[in-house]
Motif scaffolding. Structure first.
Motif, mmCIF file in Angstrom:
data_model
loop_
_atom_site.group_PDB
_atom_site.id
_atom_site.type_symbol
_atom_site.label_atom_id
_atom_site.label_comp_id
_atom_site.label_asym_id
_atom_site.label_seq_id
_atom_site.Cartn_x
_atom_site.Cartn_y
_atom_site.Cartn_z
ATOM 1 N N SER A 160 0.926 -1.558 -0.689
ATOM 2 C CA SER A 160 -0.107 0.092 0.438
ATOM 3 C C SER A 160 0.834 1.682 0.178
ATOM 4 O O SER A 160 1.800 1.070 -0.154
ATOM 5 C CB SER A 160 -1.186 -0.173 1.220
ATOM 6 O OG SER A 160 -0.109 0.347 2.243
ATOM 7 N N ARG A 161 -0.016 2.035 0.105
ATOM 8 C CA ARG A 161 1.203 3.722 -0.129
ATOM 9 C C ARG A 161 1.330 4.195 0.934
ATOM 10 O O ARG A 161 0.364 3.802 1.798
ATOM 11 C CB ARG A 161 0.217 4.743 -0.338
ATOM 12 C CG ARG A 161 -0.425 4.798 -1.970
ATOM 13 C CD ARG A 161 -1.438 6.419 -2.857
ATOM 14 N NE ARG A 161 -2.363 5.683 -1.580
ATOM 15 C CZ ARG A 161 -3.321 6.823 -2.076
ATOM 16 N NH1 ARG A 161 -2.617 8.259 -2.362
ATOM 17 N NH2 ARG A 161 -4.408 6.537 -1.476
ATOM 18 N N GLU A 162 2.248 4.800 1.418
ATOM 19 C CA GLU A 162 2.528 4.917 2.756
ATOM 20 C C GLU A 162 3.101 6.618 2.759
ATOM 21 O O GLU A 162 3.535 6.789 2.058
ATOM 22 C CB GLU A 162 3.991 3.391 2.978
ATOM 23 C CG GLU A 162 3.657 2.465 3.240
ATOM 24 C CD GLU A 162 4.472 1.426 3.691
ATOM 25 O OE1 GLU A 162 4.152 0.806 5.157
ATOM 26 O OE2 GLU A 162 5.664 1.690 3.417
ATOM 27 N N LYS A 163 2.785 7.294 4.076
ATOM 28 C CA LYS A 163 3.624 8.370 4.217
ATOM 29 C C LYS A 163 3.897 8.599 4.988
ATOM 30 O O LYS A 163 3.742 7.711 6.673
ATOM 31 C CB LYS A 163 2.134 8.943 3.995
ATOM 32 C CG LYS A 163 2.524 10.947 3.910
ATOM 33 C CD LYS A 163 1.616 11.800 3.337
ATOM 34 C CE LYS A 163 1.474 11.553 1.611
ATOM 35 N NZ LYS A 163 0.409 11.777 0.845
ATOM 36 N N LEU A 164 4.667 9.417 5.357
ATOM 37 C CA LEU A 164 5.089 10.159 7.190
ATOM 38 C C LEU A 164 5.129 11.633 6.716
ATOM 39 O O LEU A 164 5.951 12.540 6.319
ATOM 40 C CB LEU A 164 6.540 9.365 7.241
ATOM 41 C CG LEU A 164 7.619 10.388 8.287
ATOM 42 C CD1 LEU A 164 7.127 9.947 9.504
ATOM 43 C CD2 LEU A 164 8.931 9.731 8.846
ATOM 44 N N PHE A 165 4.429 12.046 8.099
ATOM 45 C CA PHE A 165 4.861 13.314 8.361
ATOM 46 C C PHE A 165 5.121 14.384 9.290
ATOM 47 O O PHE A 165 4.833 12.740 10.448
ATOM 48 C CB PHE A 165 3.878 14.530 8.651
ATOM 49 C CG PHE A 165 2.713 14.296 6.802
ATOM 50 C CD1 PHE A 165 2.668 15.517 6.317
ATOM 51 C CD2 PHE A 165 1.204 13.584 6.221
ATOM 52 C CE1 PHE A 165 2.319 16.217 5.343
ATOM 53 C CE2 PHE A 165 1.166 13.987 5.631
ATOM 54 C CZ PHE A 165 1.442 14.886 4.110
ATOM 55 N N MET A 166 6.677 14.884 9.116
ATOM 56 C CA MET A 166 6.893 15.450 11.257
ATOM 57 C C MET A 166 7.709 16.103 10.960
ATOM 58 O O MET A 166 8.052 16.538 9.935
ATOM 59 C CB MET A 166 8.223 14.040 11.193
ATOM 60 C CG MET A 166 7.907 12.897 11.453
ATOM 61 S SD MET A 166 9.383 11.976 12.045
ATOM 62 C CE MET A 166 9.424 13.106 13.543
ATOM 63 N N ASP A 167 7.812 16.929 11.837
ATOM 64 C CA ASP A 167 9.296 18.377 12.131
ATOM 65 C C ASP A 167 11.082 18.335 11.613
ATOM 66 O O ASP A 167 10.836 17.553 12.759
ATOM 67 C CB ASP A 167 8.782 19.610 13.420
ATOM 68 C CG ASP A 167 6.831 19.695 13.189
ATOM 69 O OD1 ASP A 167 6.241 20.388 12.050
ATOM 70 O OD2 ASP A 167 6.425 18.868 14.176
ATOM 71 N N GLY A 168 11.022 18.337 11.321
ATOM 72 C CA GLY A 168 12.406 18.718 10.958
ATOM 73 C C GLY A 168 13.381 19.660 11.268
ATOM 74 O O GLY A 168 12.509 21.174 11.865
ATOM 75 N N SER A 169 14.420 19.668 12.100
ATOM 76 C CA SER A 169 14.896 20.585 12.657
ATOM 77 C C SER A 169 16.981 20.242 11.378
ATOM 78 O O SER A 169 16.760 19.520 10.842
ATOM 79 C CB SER A 169 16.037 20.062 13.483
ATOM 80 O OG SER A 169 15.839 18.758 14.302
#
Length: 274
Positions: free
Chosen positions: A169-178
């Motif tokens: 399946s499609r996969e995704k990731l959102f995060m706050d990067g420094s």
């Protein structure tokens, strides 16, 4: 085509001024049209996702050539009457540190105020290792529209995504990067995207400043970075500047999650450009 030493870049002005190729010593870094007929190369979208109605004019139509000289190329889109914006893109090869500097300009062409964020979407072939510094010690990933998260590893304050082909399946990731960088290592080559750091409160609604996406067929990844969500008055513009680096990796540098030497290598590269 722009060329500087062992690096070359090809921009297709007929298809959204999209970067369709970046090669280092003849090795292709970006995902090609052979991997996906539409999702290939690198482009600029409008954030947040879902607010704007498609991107055909800005992402797939022809751009006008504004200037082309001395390793510099600047192109401008047609007016997008549906969304109310124009986009200009300037690409510059920098010989001093073998980098590519890209300046995006988004202009509000409506007679009313609009809110928007710049969103750079870069496709690369699968099979490598993506990594970036996490924003906060307790930061956790978020997803989108019920998509499963990528199977990441958290080590040394770095988020690592070693390619995983086990899902269908499609996969995704959102995060706050420094630190303002996102890197991808594959086949002995390191690709780094350097971009402005924003506070989480400055991100577009429902978005964060770093995103990684894997398509269902697992033929490409999207390495994405978003800038500050801004209010644009009629006729006003925002600017978003990024820098790309491509480097050959030392043969003894292992592409393993948690390898501090790999992080140090990236930090040395991005720290060289003032």
């Amino acid at each position: 085509m722009l060329q500087c030493g062992d690096m070359e870049m090809v921009v297709d002005g007929n298809i959204g001024a999209r970067v369709v190729s970046v090669k280092l010593n003849g090795t292709e870094i970006l995902g090609s049209k052979e991997l996906h007929p539409n999702s290939y190369g690198s482009t600029l979208w409008l954030g947040p996702q879902g607010k704007w109605s498609g991107h055909k004019v800005l992402d797939a139509s022809a751009y006008d050539l504004e200037s082309y000289y001395n390793r510099n190329l600047r192109l401008k889109s047609m007016n997008d009457s549906l969304n109310g914006f124009t986009i200009s893109k300037q690409f510059s090869l920098i010989p001093s540190d073998s980098s590519i500097a890209i300046e995006y300009k988004i202009t509000n062409i409506l007679e009313e105020t609009q809110e928007v964020s710049p969103w750079e979407v870069t496709r690369v072939p699968t099979g490598g290792l993506a990594f970036f510094p996490k924003g906060f010690p307790n930061d956790t990933p978020s997803g989108h529209k019920g998509l499963p998260y990528l199977k990441i590893k958290d080590s040394l304050g770095i988020i690592w995504y070693p390619y995983d082909s086990s899902t269908d399946s499609r996969e995704k990731l959102f995060m706050d990067g420094s630190e303002g960088w996102l890197a991808y290592a594959r086949n002995g080559t390191l690709f780094i995207k350097k971009f402005p750091i924003i506070d989480p409160s400055e991100a577009a609604p429902g978005e964060k400043n770093v995103e990684i996406y894997a398509n269902k067929e697992k033929t490409y990844l999207e390495l994405e970075n978003q800038g500050r969500y801004q209010i644009l008055s009629p006729g006003n513009s925002l600017y978003y500047e990024v820098v790309w680096y491509a480097r050959q990796l030392p043969p003894d540098l292992k592409l393993n999650p948690g390898n501090k030497a790999l992080v140090d290598f990236v930090r040395e590269v991005v720290g060289k450009r003032l």
